[in-house]
Design an enzyme around this catalytic site. Structure first.
Site, short mmCIF file in Angstrom:
data_model
loop_
_atom_site.label_atom_id
_atom_site.label_comp_id
_atom_site.label_asym_id
_atom_site.label_seq_id
_atom_site.Cartn_x
_atom_site.Cartn_y
_atom_site.Cartn_z
N ASN A 1 31.88 -6.77 -10.68
CA ASN A 1 31.99 -7.78 -9.87
C ASN A 1 30.87 -8.90 -10.18
O ASN A 1 29.73 -8.78 -9.90
CB ASN A 1 31.62 -7.33 -8.11
CG ASN A 1 31.61 -8.32 -7.23
OD1 ASN A 1 31.05 -9.54 -7.55
ND2 ASN A 1 31.93 -7.91 -6.06
N GLU B 1 35.60 -10.67 -7.31
CA GLU B 1 34.86 -11.77 -6.91
C GLU B 1 34.63 -12.97 -7.84
O GLU B 1 33.39 -13.46 -8.11
CB GLU B 1 33.40 -11.59 -6.38
CG GLU B 1 33.09 -12.57 -5.03
CD GLU B 1 32.02 -11.69 -4.28
OE1 GLU B 1 31.56 -12.52 -3.28
OE2 GLU B 1 31.36 -10.67 -4.60
N TYR C 1 39.08 -5.99 -5.17
CA TYR C 1 37.94 -6.19 -4.55
C TYR C 1 38.45 -6.27 -3.06
O TYR C 1 38.95 -6.83 -2.29
CB TYR C 1 37.54 -7.95 -4.96
CG TYR C 1 36.64 -8.16 -4.15
CD1 TYR C 1 35.16 -7.57 -3.85
CD2 TYR C 1 36.64 -9.65 -3.79
CE1 TYR C 1 34.47 -8.19 -3.25
CE2 TYR C 1 35.44 -10.37 -3.15
CZ TYR C 1 34.42 -9.47 -2.64
OH TYR C 1 33.39 -10.08 -2.03
N ASP D 1 35.35 -3.29 -7.14
CA ASP D 1 34.24 -3.31 -6.04
C ASP D 1 35.04 -2.72 -4.54
O ASP D 1 35.60 -3.49 -3.94
CB ASP D 1 33.77 -4.55 -5.73
CG ASP D 1 32.80 -4.69 -4.68
OD1 ASP D 1 32.42 -3.70 -3.95
OD2 ASP D 1 32.14 -5.93 -4.18
N ASN E 1 33.46 -1.67 -2.08
CA ASN E 1 32.85 -2.14 -0.86
C ASN E 1 32.41 -0.73 0.22
O ASN E 1 32.48 -1.03 1.29
CB ASN E 1 33.27 -3.26 -0.15
CG ASN E 1 32.52 -4.47 -0.35
OD1 ASN E 1 31.29 -4.36 -0.39
ND2 ASN E 1 33.32 -5.58 -0.49
N ASP F 1 24.54 -9.88 -8.51
CA ASP F 1 24.18 -8.81 -7.92
C ASP F 1 24.68 -7.48 -7.84
O ASP F 1 24.03 -6.23 -7.49
CB ASP F 1 24.00 -9.29 -6.28
CG ASP F 1 25.42 -9.69 -5.72
OD1 ASP F 1 26.47 -9.78 -6.64
OD2 ASP F 1 25.46 -9.90 -4.60
N HIS F 2 25.85 -7.34 -8.75
CA HIS F 2 26.51 -5.89 -9.08
C HIS F 2 26.11 -5.87 -10.64
O HIS F 2 25.93 -6.83 -11.40
CB HIS F 2 27.97 -6.05 -8.75
CG HIS F 2 28.52 -6.19 -7.38
ND1 HIS F 2 28.95 -5.07 -6.93
CD2 HIS F 2 28.30 -7.22 -6.64
CE1 HIS F 2 29.22 -5.64 -5.64
NE2 HIS F 2 28.75 -6.66 -5.48
#
EC number: 3.1.11.2
Length: 251
Positions: free
Chosen positions: A7, A35, A105, A144, A146, A241-242
Protein backbone atom coordinates in the site's frame (compact mmCIF):
# COMPACT_ATOMS: atom_id res chain seq x y z
CA UNK A 1 8.27 -17.02 -7.89
CA UNK A 2 8.43 -13.78 -5.93
CA UNK A 3 5.49 -11.53 -5.16
CA UNK A 4 5.45 -8.12 -3.46
CA UNK A 5 2.43 -6.21 -2.17
CA UNK A 6 2.56 -2.61 -0.97
CA UNK A 7 0.00 0.00 0.00
CA UNK A 8 1.92 3.01 -1.32
CA UNK A 9 -0.55 5.62 -0.01
CA UNK A 10 -0.25 7.56 -3.24
CA UNK A 11 2.04 6.22 -5.96
CA UNK A 12 3.06 9.70 -7.11
CA UNK A 13 4.28 10.50 -3.61
CA UNK A 14 5.99 7.12 -3.27
CA UNK A 15 7.92 7.63 -6.53
CA UNK A 16 9.46 10.74 -4.95
CA UNK A 17 10.55 8.64 -1.95
CA UNK A 18 12.49 5.85 -3.64
CA UNK A 19 9.74 3.56 -4.93
CA UNK A 20 11.50 2.85 -8.21
CA UNK A 21 14.73 1.83 -6.47
CA UNK A 22 12.92 -0.69 -4.28
CA UNK A 23 10.92 -2.00 -7.25
CA UNK A 24 14.08 -2.61 -9.26
CA UNK A 25 15.96 -4.17 -6.34
CA UNK A 26 13.06 -6.49 -5.59
CA UNK A 27 13.04 -8.04 -9.07
CA UNK A 28 9.63 -9.56 -8.28
CA UNK A 29 7.55 -11.58 -10.68
CA UNK A 30 4.50 -9.68 -9.45
CA UNK A 31 4.43 -6.29 -7.73
CA UNK A 32 0.98 -5.33 -6.45
CA UNK A 33 -0.02 -1.86 -5.29
CA UNK A 34 -2.89 -0.53 -3.25
CA UNK A 35 -4.08 3.02 -2.63
CA UNK A 36 -2.49 4.36 -5.79
CA UNK A 37 -4.61 7.54 -5.55
CA UNK A 38 -4.58 8.62 -9.18
CA UNK A 39 -6.46 8.49 -12.46
CA UNK A 40 -5.40 7.14 -15.83
CA UNK A 41 -2.73 9.29 -17.47
CA UNK A 42 -1.54 10.95 -14.26
CA UNK A 43 1.72 9.01 -14.12
CA UNK A 44 4.02 7.38 -16.67
CA UNK A 45 5.50 4.54 -14.64
CA UNK A 46 7.02 1.74 -16.69
CA UNK A 47 9.67 -0.88 -16.00
CA UNK A 48 11.48 -3.00 -18.60
CA UNK A 49 10.06 -6.50 -18.80
CA UNK A 50 6.85 -5.68 -16.94
CA UNK A 51 3.26 -5.25 -18.02
CA UNK A 52 0.99 -3.19 -15.78
CA UNK A 53 -2.72 -3.27 -15.00
CA UNK A 54 -4.49 -0.44 -13.17
CA UNK A 55 -7.89 -0.12 -11.56
CA UNK A 56 -8.87 3.49 -10.85
CA UNK A 57 -11.56 4.79 -8.53
CA UNK A 58 -14.30 6.97 -9.98
CA UNK A 59 -13.40 9.54 -7.32
CA UNK A 60 -10.21 11.41 -8.12
CA UNK A 61 -7.18 10.88 -5.88
CA UNK A 62 -8.81 8.03 -3.99
CA UNK A 63 -8.17 4.32 -3.46
CA UNK A 64 -7.01 2.41 -6.57
CA UNK A 65 -4.94 -0.72 -7.22
CA UNK A 66 -2.32 -1.86 -9.72
CA UNK A 67 -0.27 -4.93 -10.62
CA UNK A 68 3.09 -5.02 -12.43
CA UNK A 69 3.93 -8.46 -13.77
CA UNK A 70 6.56 -10.22 -15.83
CA UNK A 71 3.99 -12.83 -16.88
CA UNK A 72 1.23 -12.24 -19.42
CA UNK A 73 -2.11 -13.28 -17.89
CA UNK A 74 -4.76 -15.38 -19.58
CA UNK A 75 -7.39 -12.86 -18.47
CA UNK A 76 -7.79 -9.73 -16.34
CA UNK A 77 -10.77 -8.77 -14.20
CA UNK A 78 -11.38 -5.46 -12.47
CA UNK A 79 -13.56 -5.51 -9.36
CA UNK A 80 -15.26 -8.49 -7.72
CA UNK A 81 -18.37 -9.10 -9.84
CA UNK A 82 -20.61 -6.86 -7.70
CA UNK A 83 -21.22 -3.44 -9.22
CA UNK A 84 -21.67 -1.70 -5.88
CA UNK A 85 -18.05 -2.54 -5.06
CA UNK A 86 -16.57 -1.68 -8.43
CA UNK A 87 -16.41 2.13 -8.33
CA UNK A 88 -13.45 2.54 -5.98
CA UNK A 89 -10.78 0.62 -7.91
CA UNK A 90 -10.29 -1.87 -5.12
CA UNK A 91 -9.54 -5.17 -6.87
CA UNK A 92 -7.68 -6.70 -9.81
CA UNK A 93 -7.57 -10.40 -10.71
CA UNK A 94 -5.01 -11.92 -13.07
CA UNK A 95 -5.64 -15.45 -14.31
CA UNK A 96 -2.84 -17.90 -15.10
CA UNK A 97 -2.78 -21.57 -16.07
CA UNK A 98 -2.38 -22.81 -12.51
CA UNK A 99 -3.64 -20.00 -10.25
CA UNK A 100 -5.39 -16.68 -9.87
CA UNK A 101 -3.65 -13.65 -8.40
CA UNK A 102 -5.99 -11.16 -6.72
CA UNK A 103 -4.89 -7.87 -5.20
CA UNK A 104 -7.35 -5.87 -3.10
CA UNK A 105 -7.56 -2.70 -1.08
CA UNK A 106 -10.25 -3.41 1.50
CA UNK A 107 -12.48 -0.49 2.54
CA UNK A 108 -11.68 1.11 5.88
CA UNK A 109 -14.54 1.05 8.38
CA UNK A 110 -13.82 4.69 9.31
CA UNK A 111 -13.92 6.35 12.71
CA UNK A 112 -16.67 5.12 15.02
CA UNK A 113 -17.17 2.30 12.49
CA UNK A 114 -19.24 4.63 10.33
CA UNK A 115 -18.71 2.45 7.24
CA UNK A 116 -18.78 -0.93 8.97
CA UNK A 117 -22.05 -2.05 7.38
CA UNK A 118 -20.63 -1.53 3.90
CA UNK A 119 -17.32 -3.06 4.94
CA UNK A 120 -19.02 -6.26 6.09
CA UNK A 121 -20.98 -6.46 2.83
CA UNK A 122 -17.65 -6.15 0.97
CA UNK A 123 -16.15 -8.91 3.11
CA UNK A 124 -18.99 -11.32 2.39
CA UNK A 125 -18.97 -10.61 -1.33
CA UNK A 126 -15.18 -10.80 -1.58
CA UNK A 127 -15.17 -14.15 0.21
CA UNK A 128 -17.85 -15.47 -2.15
CA UNK A 129 -15.78 -14.23 -5.10
CA UNK A 130 -12.59 -15.89 -3.84
CA UNK A 131 -14.33 -19.16 -3.03
CA UNK A 132 -15.77 -19.27 -6.55
CA UNK A 133 -12.31 -18.70 -8.03
CA UNK A 134 -10.82 -21.31 -5.73
CA UNK A 135 -13.26 -23.89 -7.07
CA UNK A 136 -11.67 -23.40 -10.51
CA UNK A 137 -7.98 -23.10 -9.58
CA UNK A 138 -5.92 -22.01 -6.55
CA UNK A 139 -5.86 -18.35 -5.48
CA UNK A 140 -3.16 -16.03 -4.19
CA UNK A 141 -4.75 -13.00 -2.51
CA UNK A 142 -2.68 -10.03 -1.47
CA UNK A 143 -3.18 -6.47 -0.35
CA UNK A 144 -4.14 -4.12 2.42
CA UNK A 145 -6.99 -6.03 4.04
CA UNK A 146 -7.46 -3.37 6.74
CA UNK A 147 -7.76 -5.83 9.62
CA UNK A 148 -5.42 -7.03 12.34
CA UNK A 149 -6.61 -10.60 12.73
CA UNK A 150 -5.40 -11.51 16.20
CA UNK A 151 -4.10 -9.68 19.25
CA UNK A 152 -0.48 -10.34 18.25
CA UNK A 153 -1.10 -8.52 14.98
CA UNK A 154 -1.08 -5.09 16.61
CA UNK A 155 0.85 -3.38 19.37
CA UNK A 156 -2.03 -2.32 21.62
CA UNK A 157 -4.94 -4.76 21.22
CA UNK A 158 -6.77 -3.87 24.43
CA UNK A 159 -6.88 -0.16 23.67
CA UNK A 160 -7.98 -0.80 20.07
CA UNK A 161 -10.73 -3.34 20.67
CA UNK A 162 -13.60 -2.48 18.33
CA UNK A 163 -11.71 0.34 16.67
CA UNK A 164 -11.61 0.32 12.84
CA UNK A 165 -9.48 -2.61 11.71
CA UNK A 166 -9.81 -4.46 15.01
CA UNK A 167 -13.54 -4.80 15.46
CA UNK A 168 -14.96 -8.19 16.31
CA UNK A 169 -16.95 -8.19 13.06
CA UNK A 170 -13.91 -7.51 10.86
CA UNK A 171 -11.80 -10.10 12.62
CA UNK A 172 -14.59 -12.65 12.36
CA UNK A 173 -14.83 -12.03 8.62
CA UNK A 174 -11.12 -12.72 8.20
CA UNK A 175 -11.43 -15.92 10.24
CA UNK A 176 -14.36 -16.98 8.08
CA UNK A 177 -12.32 -16.42 4.90
CA UNK A 178 -9.53 -18.62 6.24
CA UNK A 179 -12.08 -21.28 7.17
CA UNK A 180 -13.16 -21.48 3.52
CA UNK A 181 -9.83 -23.05 2.55
CA UNK A 182 -7.23 -20.27 2.77
CA UNK A 183 -4.01 -19.72 4.73
CA UNK A 184 -2.45 -16.54 6.12
CA UNK A 185 1.05 -17.04 4.71
CA UNK A 186 2.89 -14.99 7.33
CA UNK A 187 1.33 -16.88 10.24
CA UNK A 188 1.99 -20.18 8.47
CA UNK A 189 5.70 -19.51 8.89
CA UNK A 190 5.53 -17.37 12.05
CA UNK A 191 2.57 -18.57 14.12
CA UNK A 192 3.54 -16.84 17.36
CA UNK A 193 5.85 -14.00 16.28
CA UNK A 194 5.05 -10.66 17.90
CA UNK A 195 6.13 -7.17 16.87
CA UNK A 196 5.73 -7.88 13.14
CA UNK A 197 3.74 -5.03 11.62
CA UNK A 198 3.13 -3.54 8.18
CA UNK A 199 1.39 -0.23 9.01
CA UNK A 200 2.13 2.53 11.49
CA UNK A 201 0.23 5.73 12.18
CA UNK A 202 2.01 8.94 11.22
CA UNK A 203 1.23 10.19 14.75
CA UNK A 204 3.01 9.70 18.06
CA UNK A 205 6.29 8.43 16.52
CA UNK A 206 4.48 5.15 15.98
CA UNK A 207 6.91 3.76 13.43
CA UNK A 208 10.01 4.68 15.43
CA UNK A 209 8.44 2.94 18.43
CA UNK A 210 7.14 0.04 16.33
CA UNK A 211 3.61 0.66 17.58
CA UNK A 212 2.04 -0.82 14.48
CA UNK A 213 -0.50 -3.14 12.96
CA UNK A 214 -0.16 -6.09 10.57
CA UNK A 215 -2.91 -5.40 8.05
CA UNK A 216 -1.13 -6.26 4.76
CA UNK A 217 -1.29 -9.90 3.76
CA UNK A 218 -0.62 -12.71 1.36
CA UNK A 219 -3.43 -15.25 1.77
CA UNK A 220 -3.21 -18.40 -0.33
CA UNK A 221 -5.45 -21.35 -1.08
CA UNK A 222 -4.73 -24.20 1.30
CA UNK A 223 -3.84 -26.35 -1.69
CA UNK A 224 -0.85 -24.02 -2.31
CA UNK A 225 0.43 -23.66 1.24
CA UNK A 226 2.99 -26.45 0.92
CA UNK A 227 4.44 -24.68 -2.11
CA UNK A 228 5.24 -21.50 -0.16
CA UNK A 229 8.94 -21.12 0.62
CA UNK A 230 9.13 -17.82 2.56
CA UNK A 231 7.39 -14.63 3.56
CA UNK A 232 8.79 -11.26 4.58
CA UNK A 233 7.75 -7.89 5.95
CA UNK A 234 10.11 -5.18 4.69
CA UNK A 235 9.71 -2.88 7.69
CA UNK A 236 12.78 -0.79 6.83
CA UNK A 237 11.42 0.28 3.42
CA UNK A 238 10.03 3.78 3.71
CA UNK A 239 7.92 5.82 1.31
CA UNK A 240 4.49 5.09 2.81
CA UNK A 241 2.82 4.57 6.18
CA UNK A 242 2.72 0.90 5.11
CA UNK A 243 5.74 -1.21 4.23
CA UNK A 244 5.95 -3.86 1.51
CA UNK A 245 5.20 -7.50 2.28
CA UNK A 246 6.51 -10.42 0.22
CA UNK A 247 5.81 -14.04 -0.60
CA UNK A 248 7.99 -16.58 -2.37
CA UNK A 249 6.23 -19.64 -3.71
CA UNK A 250 7.27 -22.51 -5.93
CA UNK A 251 4.74 -22.70 -8.75
Amino acid sequence: MKLISWNVNGIRAAVKKGFEDFFTESDADFFCLQETKLQEGQIDLKFPGYQSYWNYADRKGYSGTAIFTKHTPLSVRYGIDQDEHNHEGRAITLEYNDFYLVTVYTPNSKQELARLEYRIKWEHDLTDYLVALNEQKPVILCGDLNVAHTEIDLKNPKNNRNNPGFSDDERHCFSYLLDQGFTDSFRYFNPDLTGAYSWWSYRFNARANNAGWRIDYFVVSDKLKDKMTSTAIHKDVMGSDHCPVALEIDL
